[in-house]
Design a protein around this motif. Sequence first.
Motif, short mmCIF file in Angstrom:
data_model
loop_
_atom_site.label_atom_id
_atom_site.label_comp_id
_atom_site.label_asym_id
_atom_site.label_seq_id
_atom_site.Cartn_x
_atom_site.Cartn_y
_atom_site.Cartn_z
N TRP A 185 18.01 -9.78 -10.30
CA TRP A 185 17.52 -10.91 -9.26
C TRP A 185 17.01 -11.81 -10.21
CZ3 TRP A 185 18.44 -13.30 -5.04
CH2 TRP A 185 17.66 -14.16 -4.76
N SER A 189 18.48 -15.62 -9.96
CA SER A 189 17.52 -16.76 -9.56
C SER A 189 17.53 -17.84 -10.78
CB SER A 189 16.04 -16.01 -9.29
OG SER A 189 15.40 -16.97 -8.60
N LEU A 192 20.80 -19.93 -10.75
CA LEU A 192 20.71 -21.14 -9.53
C LEU A 192 19.90 -22.27 -9.92
CD1 LEU A 192 20.58 -19.09 -6.35
CD2 LEU A 192 22.38 -20.22 -7.54
N ASP A 198 22.29 -24.41 -4.89
CA ASP A 198 21.70 -23.54 -3.89
C ASP A 198 22.85 -22.40 -3.65
OD1 ASP A 198 23.34 -24.85 -2.30
OD2 ASP A 198 21.93 -25.34 -1.03
N TYR A 199 24.06 -22.52 -4.20
CA TYR A 199 24.95 -21.35 -4.04
C TYR A 199 26.11 -21.59 -5.09
CZ TYR A 199 28.47 -24.57 -2.29
OH TYR A 199 29.41 -25.62 -2.23
N TYR A 203 30.95 -15.82 -8.77
CA TYR A 203 30.13 -15.05 -9.49
C TYR A 203 30.78 -13.76 -10.04
CZ TYR A 203 25.40 -13.71 -11.24
OH TYR A 203 24.38 -13.52 -12.01
N ARG A 228 24.60 -10.59 -2.72
CA ARG A 228 24.56 -12.19 -2.65
C ARG A 228 25.73 -12.92 -2.12
NH1 ARG A 228 21.28 -9.90 -4.48
NH2 ARG A 228 20.51 -10.55 -2.45
N GLU A 231 24.86 -12.93 1.76
CA GLU A 231 23.98 -13.99 2.20
C GLU A 231 24.30 -15.37 2.07
OE1 GLU A 231 20.68 -12.69 -0.58
OE2 GLU A 231 21.26 -14.24 -1.99
N SER A 233 24.80 -17.02 -1.12
CA SER A 233 24.48 -17.69 -2.19
C SER A 233 25.52 -17.44 -3.38
CB SER A 233 23.02 -16.93 -2.67
OG SER A 233 23.13 -15.62 -2.92
#
Length: 297
Positions: A185, A189, A192, A198-199, A203, A228, A231, A233
Motif C-alpha cells: 500500500w 500510494s 499516485l 488519482d487513478y 497497473y 485497487r 475501488e 484507483s
Amino acid sequence: GPQPADGLCAHSEKRRPAAPFTGRGALCVRAPGRFFSRAVFPLATAAGHGVIIIERLVHQGKLPAGRGQRRPCALPPATNTENRHPARAGRGKEGSRMKKLGFGLMRLPLNIPGNAADIDLAATQAMMDRFLQAGFTYFDTSYVYHGGASEAAFRETVVKRYPRGAFTITDKMPMFQIEREDQLWPIFSETLQHLGVDYLDYYWLHSLDKRTYRLSEELHAFRFVQQRLAEGSVRHIGFSFHDTADVLEEILKAHPEMEYVQLQLNYLDWESSTVQARKCYELCEAYGRKVIVMEPL
C-alpha cells in the motif's frame, strides 16, 4: 534477426510494398532495410526506453546521412483501427481506442550523464509534447525507473500541463524489491502522489519470474491489485514477465483476472531458449490475454 521488407513503416504492423505508397504522406529517413518516420520513431513501447528523434541520430552520425531521403511513408488515417491498441481507453474514454505505440520513461535524457535521477525536464517535455501532438497517448513508467524520479518527471512534463483525458499512464509494483505485504500500500500510494493523479489506467506486477511469482502469491499481491481495481484507483491490471513459457502458463492458469501481459518481443528473442518470446506470445493468445510489447528492438 530477419529485417522487415522495404516499405514497412514504423506506424504499421503490416508489410507494404516499397512503391506505390498509399495513405497520408510523411517524411522518412531511410536506413538499411527500414523506414523511420522523421517525426518520431519509438525505440521501445511499454517497456520504457524512450523516443529518439531520427534527425538527431543523423546529426550525431548514428544514422548515415547519405542514405537519408525524402520518401512518402504509408500512414493509415486516424480512423483506421488497424493502427490502434486493442485495449479500451481509460476513464471517460470507454468505447474509444488508442494507437499501438507507447512512450517509455525508463531511459529519459539526463542533465549529467550517469546520474539517473537528474532528468533533463526540458528535453523530456519536448519529447512528450511531440508524442502527444502526434496523437499518441500511452505512457509507461515504474516506481523504480530513474531511481524513483521518472514518475515525478511525468507529473511535471505531462500531468501538470495536459487534461487527464489526454493521456494514459501505466505504472508497476516492483515485486523484486518487496519483502513484506505491508509494503504494497505505501508504494502504491506514493506512486499516485509522485504522478499527481488519482487513478492509474494500467497497473502491473513488475517483472514476474519464478521467484517473484511465488513471492507475489505469498504476499497476496494479486489480491492487492484486484482490490485497487475494484475501488477504482486502477482501471486495468496485469503483469510484466521475464521467464520461461512454463512459468508464464502457471500464472495464466492461476490468475484469469489479469487482463494484460507485458512481454519482451523482438526478432532476436523470438526463438530464444531463455526469453522464449514466441512460446510466451502464443500462450497469451491461447489464454486470451492481451499483450503489450517491451524491448521490440
